[in-house]
Design an enzyme around this catalytic site. Structure first.
Site, PDB file in Angstrom:
ATOM      1  N   LYS A  33     -39.264   7.749  14.930  1.00  5.93           N
ATOM      2  CA  LYS A  33     -39.495   6.464  15.591  1.00  5.93           C
ATOM      3  C   LYS A  33     -38.835   6.415  16.975  1.00  5.93           C
ATOM      4  O   LYS A  33     -39.482   6.055  17.962  1.00  5.93           O
ATOM      5  CB  LYS A  33     -38.938   5.339  14.709  1.00  5.93           C
ATOM      6  CG  LYS A  33     -38.875   3.980  15.382  1.00  5.93           C
ATOM      7  CD  LYS A  33     -38.307   2.938  14.450  1.00  5.93           C
ATOM      8  CE  LYS A  33     -36.872   3.186  14.092  1.00  5.93           C
ATOM      9  NZ  LYS A  33     -35.945   2.965  15.236  1.00  5.93           N
ATOM     10  N   THR A  34     -37.564   6.767  17.041  1.00  9.98           N
ATOM     11  CA  THR A  34     -36.848   6.713  18.321  1.00  9.98           C
ATOM     12  C   THR A  34     -37.467   7.684  19.324  1.00  9.98           C
ATOM     13  O   THR A  34     -37.562   7.390  20.517  1.00  9.98           O
ATOM     14  CB  THR A  34     -35.357   7.050  18.115  1.00  9.98           C
ATOM     15  OG1 THR A  34     -34.799   6.143  17.145  1.00  9.98           O
ATOM     16  CG2 THR A  34     -34.587   6.924  19.416  1.00  9.98           C
ATOM     17  N   ASP A 225     -38.330  -2.530  19.164  1.00 14.00           N
ATOM     18  CA  ASP A 225     -37.929  -1.644  18.071  1.00 14.00           C
ATOM     19  C   ASP A 225     -37.673  -2.461  16.801  1.00 14.00           C
ATOM     20  O   ASP A 225     -37.317  -3.653  16.867  1.00 14.00           O
ATOM     21  CB  ASP A 225     -36.647  -0.906  18.490  1.00 14.00           C
ATOM     22  CG  ASP A 225     -36.273   0.217  17.537  1.00 14.00           C
ATOM     23  OD1 ASP A 225     -37.130   0.636  16.725  1.00 14.00           O
ATOM     24  OD2 ASP A 225     -35.120   0.688  17.605  1.00 14.00           O
ATOM     25  N   GLU A 226     -37.844  -1.838  15.626  1.00 10.02           N
ATOM     26  CA  GLU A 226     -37.522  -2.441  14.317  1.00 10.02           C
ATOM     27  C   GLU A 226     -38.151  -3.830  14.166  1.00 10.02           C
ATOM     28  O   GLU A 226     -37.479  -4.801  13.809  1.00 10.02           O
ATOM     29  CB  GLU A 226     -36.001  -2.538  14.141  1.00 10.02           C
ATOM     30  CG  GLU A 226     -35.261  -1.215  14.255  1.00 10.02           C
ATOM     31  CD  GLU A 226     -35.408  -0.320  13.025  1.00 10.02           C
ATOM     32  OE1 GLU A 226     -36.283  -0.600  12.182  1.00 10.02           O
ATOM     33  OE2 GLU A 226     -34.665   0.663  12.934  1.00 10.02           O
ATOM     34  N   GLN A 256     -39.293  -0.871   5.169  1.00 14.38           N
ATOM     35  CA  GLN A 256     -37.840  -0.908   5.354  1.00 14.38           C
ATOM     36  C   GLN A 256     -37.368  -2.292   5.809  1.00 14.38           C
ATOM     37  O   GLN A 256     -36.319  -2.417   6.444  1.00 14.38           O
ATOM     38  CB  GLN A 256     -37.411   0.165   6.358  1.00 14.38           C
ATOM     39  CG  GLN A 256     -37.714   1.585   5.890  1.00 14.38           C
ATOM     40  CD  GLN A 256     -37.149   2.644   6.810  1.00 14.38           C
ATOM     41  OE1 GLN A 256     -35.931   2.802   6.942  1.00 14.38           O
ATOM     42  NE2 GLN A 256     -38.025   3.384   7.467  1.00 14.38           N
ATOM     43  N   ARG A 615     -32.737   8.035   2.521  1.00 13.07           N
ATOM     44  CA  ARG A 615     -31.591   8.485   3.321  1.00 13.07           C
ATOM     45  C   ARG A 615     -31.281   9.957   3.025  1.00 13.07           C
ATOM     46  O   ARG A 615     -30.569  10.604   3.792  1.00 13.07           O
ATOM     47  CB  ARG A 615     -30.326   7.662   3.008  1.00 13.07           C
ATOM     48  CG  ARG A 615     -30.362   6.170   3.269  1.00 13.07           C
ATOM     49  CD  ARG A 615     -30.890   5.824   4.620  1.00 13.07           C
ATOM     50  NE  ARG A 615     -32.328   5.582   4.574  1.00 13.07           N
ATOM     51  CZ  ARG A 615     -33.128   5.598   5.625  1.00 13.07           C
ATOM     52  NH1 ARG A 615     -32.657   5.874   6.818  1.00 13.07           N
ATOM     53  NH2 ARG A 615     -34.417   5.356   5.509  1.00 13.07           N
TER      54      ARG A 615
END
Length: 769
Positions: A33-34, A225-226, A256, A615
């Site tokens: 994503k980043t 973002d997010e 998420q 994770r």
């Protein structure tokens, strides 16, 4: 620089190259994503977009800093520094400073942090003559924050019948007046709190069309973002800034979305197409973090959610080991299972402790995990929080414990003399301590003979001090007559109202504090149970504090070294580890009992477990206990409903601490509601590699749950006998000592090691001769 697009996969390239209108990038866990956000901005810069006309909004300074550093590495610091990039609050603060006069503020308005806000609210409650036990500052602050993020003004709040009715039912009918007074005082003081930065930005753009048009034309491209974590106010601001141009790129993952308790609204991302009919959706589905098995298991879990944007996350990494699901006899054994497994993996893989994380649903679960790690000399850290015995509410209780043993402990006395609040002000405390210093005695000595000392205090203040002294004297007397640690601890928690003062406050912070105090009592009760079975007479609060002091001394160790990470699942979002242990996956804990009322709440809890599983890069273990000490008592537990949601093809199912025995693998998901029947077992144990796949295993019923154990006589026992204990699990009797009046047995437990138990108190079940 020219080949930057070639560094992306096809899905990432499509998302980066598209500039034809609003776009939603659904970024699965570990899908880069980043990287996409960074390259998207670089792509815009390379195609004529001025950096100062690109707006990039993030939720954390860390995310903004990471993106800026990556962009600097590709286009240079001079260009990257001109970007409008930062958190929602920092960017909106920048805009508000420029146009402060349009909303009645000066450009140098101050920002109130959380402590400032609560202090002002506390003052208002006092000025209004309200009871701060009913109108708790933290509860009031939370209500005001919720209202502002929903863009509800004080007047609208007072006119909303449903809100006012809810406040009346909560016995806080004047909360609307507090909100209005707080709003007014902030305005007069020329101050804004964090929520105001969103509230007033919306107000500025809504009521000033020329300013709104200015920013719509100024920002040629907006990136967020997010997006699954945005609240109503943030979503509305983004909509106002976009205008008709719709040059918008939002990135997020509905799977998420786990922060509804902070106001995040998953519908902002699920229903984005309603706001932007020409929205294009791009999906990043290749996971670069985890093994195929971990991703497949997580996919099968999240597929059970009804409200989601469908996607097929996949991994081209190694297939990897199956996720191990381990049942333990108790939370005590669960913690030792985790510590033992970490040691096994560490010896096998030789990786850093930094690559291990233990995730739990609530902060209170860390206590017993910390204890198990300490006993194995495994270094750890609490991420995003304090070690259990360093948390304020726990330290307050411990201070009372200390004072009941040593009333001359002035530091403990100062900490709790007015907590919970009993009207003993700072001036009174300072005069008491000054008098003690001047006379070279403890403050307790002054309190016991206050008429003999010149304290300079009025009688009303003296009466409050004497009331406090009498309460502490009750606890001192309990210790003097030999009451056990649990009795004294419960009396202190009850009499001081440490717990009851938190009960009416249902904010997440208050609930966490309540759970921590209950867990402290659980620790005292467990201490008594262990010492009783061991036949030790050291059951006093002094003995308990002796053990606690060792824990707190280590907790304050600042040596820099690799450590296991302990954290809540909420705190783990965005992080990754080679080895992840998810503990307490049980009904009423995960999912939380407070989040089982609605489908949306259950689905968020399921997303939370999805986040936990994803994770892990290489290994993942999920554990649950048959019994757990919660809310003051030991409760029988059932495995979480979510375990049944995971495709069993991706799970290795094992029974309690016998997970490594090939004859003991079970299917706990299918059988956990059934009565478990005992079975004959071998006393020799084989130990195959942990996390191995077990494909040729015949499921068998597990042993009976906690609560069926009995007391036994020495004549029933023999060395080599295998037993099952409700807290310690299974083990072999290695010695029976009949030399003393009270028979003792030595048991080598599979998980928690060797224990010496006093037979008349030891409850267990005989498994085999």
């Amino acid at each position: 620089m020219e080949d930057y697009i070639q560094q992306l996969n096809v899905q990432q390239q499509d998302a980066v190259l598209y500039t034809g209108g609003p776009q939603l990038v659904i970024a699965g866990a570990g899908s880069g994503k980043t990287r996409v956000l960074t390259y998207k901005i670089v792509h815009l810069l390379c195609h004529g977009y001025e950096p100062w006309r690109i707006l990039a909004l993030t939720f954390t300074n860390k995310a903004a800093r990471e993106m800026r550093e990556r962009i600097e590495g590709m286009v240079g610091q001079a260009t990257a520094s001109k970007l409008w990039m930062g958190t929602f609050h920092s960017i909106f603060l920048r805009i508000l400073r420029i146009h402060a006069d349009r909303i009645g503020f000066k450009s140098n308005f101050t920002i109130y942090d959380t402590a400032d806000s609560k202090s002002l609210i506390k003052t208002i409650i006092k000025d209004m003559g309200l009871d701060d036990k009913i109108y708790k500052p933290s509860t009031v602050a939370s209500a005001i924050s919720t209202a502002k993020n929903a863009l509800i003004s004080p007047r609208q709040y007072a006119e909303a019948r449903d809100i006012m009715e809810a406040d009346r039912r909560a016995k806080r009918p004047r909360l609307c007046e507090i909100y209005q007074a707080y709003f007014n005082r902030c305005f007069v003081a020329g101050a804004m709190d964090f929520d105001d930065l969103l509230y007033y930005t919306n107000l500025l753009l809504r009521d000033n069309p020329e300013i709104r048009r200015h920013y719509q034309e100024y920002f040629r491209y907006i990136l967020v973002d997010e997006y699954q974590d945005t609240n109503f106010a943030q979503h509305l601001i983004v909509s106002q800034l976009c205008g008709d141009a719709h040059n918008l790129c939002v990135v997020g993952d509905d799977a998420q979305s786990i922060y509804s308790f902070r106001g995040a609204n998953i519908r902002n991302i699920l229903n984005l197409k309603k706001s932007y009919p020409d929205l294009r959706i791009f999906k990043l589905e290749q996971n670069y973090r985890s093994t195929q098995n971990i991703i497949n298991a997580a996919n099968s879990l999240i597929a059970k959610n009804k409200e989601q944007i469908p996607k097929n996350v996949f991994s081209r990494n190694d297939i990897g080991a199956r996720i191990e699901v381990v049942q333990s006899y108790s939370d005590y054994e669960e913690a030792f299972l985790v510590a033992n497994r970490i040691s096994q993996l560490k010896m096998r893989n030789h990786d850093s402790y930094d690559e291990y994380a233990v995730l739990y649903r609530t902060n209170a679960q860390s206590r017993i995990l910390e204890e198990s790690l300490r006993k194995r000399n495994i270094p750890y850290r609490i991420y995003g929080g304090l070690s259990f015995y360093q948390r304020k509410e726990v330290k307050d209780a411990i201070a009372y414990f200390r004072l009941s043993i040593n009333p001359d402990d002035d530091e403990a006395l100062k900490r709790v003399i007015n907590y919970p609040a009993r009207g003993i002000g700072e001036t009174t405390v300072n005069r008491l301590m000054r008098c003690a210093m001047d006379n070279r005695v403890s403050a307790w000595a002054i309190l016991n003979n206050i008429d003999k000392y010149d304290t300079g205090l009025r009688q009303a203040a003296i009466n409050k001090l004497l009331s406090f002294r009498d309460m502490i004297a009750e606890f001192i007397e309990m210790n003097r007559r030999g009451d056990d640690a649990e009795s004294v601890a419960r009396a202190i928690i009850t009499r001081t109202q440490l717990l009851s003062s938190l009960i009416s406050d249902r904010t997440p912070e208050s609930i966490s504090k309540q759970e921590n105090l209950q867990e402290l009592l659980a620790g005292v009760k467990e201490f008594i149970a262990n010492k009783t079975e061991e036949g030790t007479e050291s059951l006093s609060l002094v003995d308990f504090l002796s053990e606690v002091s060792l824990a707190t001394d280590q907790d304050s160790d600042e040596v820099s070294e690799e450590r296991i990470t302990l954290m809540t699942v909420h705190a783990a979002k965005g992080l990754e580890f080679n080895n992840v242990f998810i503990v307490g996956v049980e009904e009423e804990l995960f999912p939380s009992a407070m989040n089982c009322d609605t489908l949306s709440a259950i689905e968020e809890e399921r997303r939370l477990l999805y986040v936990a599983i994803t994770r892990a890069k290489s290994h993942c273990m999920i554990s649950y206990a048959s019994s757990r000490f919660r809310n003051g008592q030991t409760k029988t537990c059932s495995p979480s409903r979510f375990l049944k949601d995971i495709d069993p093809r991706y799970l290795a199912l094992s029974a309690g601490n016998d997970f490594a025995r090939p004859d003991s693998f079970i299917n706990p998901i299918d059988n956990y509601r059934e009565s478990m029947r005992p079975r004959v077992e071998r006393t020799t144990r084989s130990t195959p590699s942990p996390f191995s796949a077990h494909s040729n295993v015949t499921p068998t019923p597990s042993s009976s749950p906690a609560g069926d154990e009995d007391l036994h006589s020495a004549s029933e026992l023999s060395e080599g006998m295998r037993i099952e204990h409700s807290r310690f699990g299974k083990g072999d009797i290695t010695e029976i000592d009949r030399s003393a009046a009270d028979v003792r047995i030595t048991v080598e437990f599979d998980t928690v090691g060797v224990k010496k138990l006093l037979l008349k108190f030891a409850r267990f079940k005989i498994i085999s001769q």
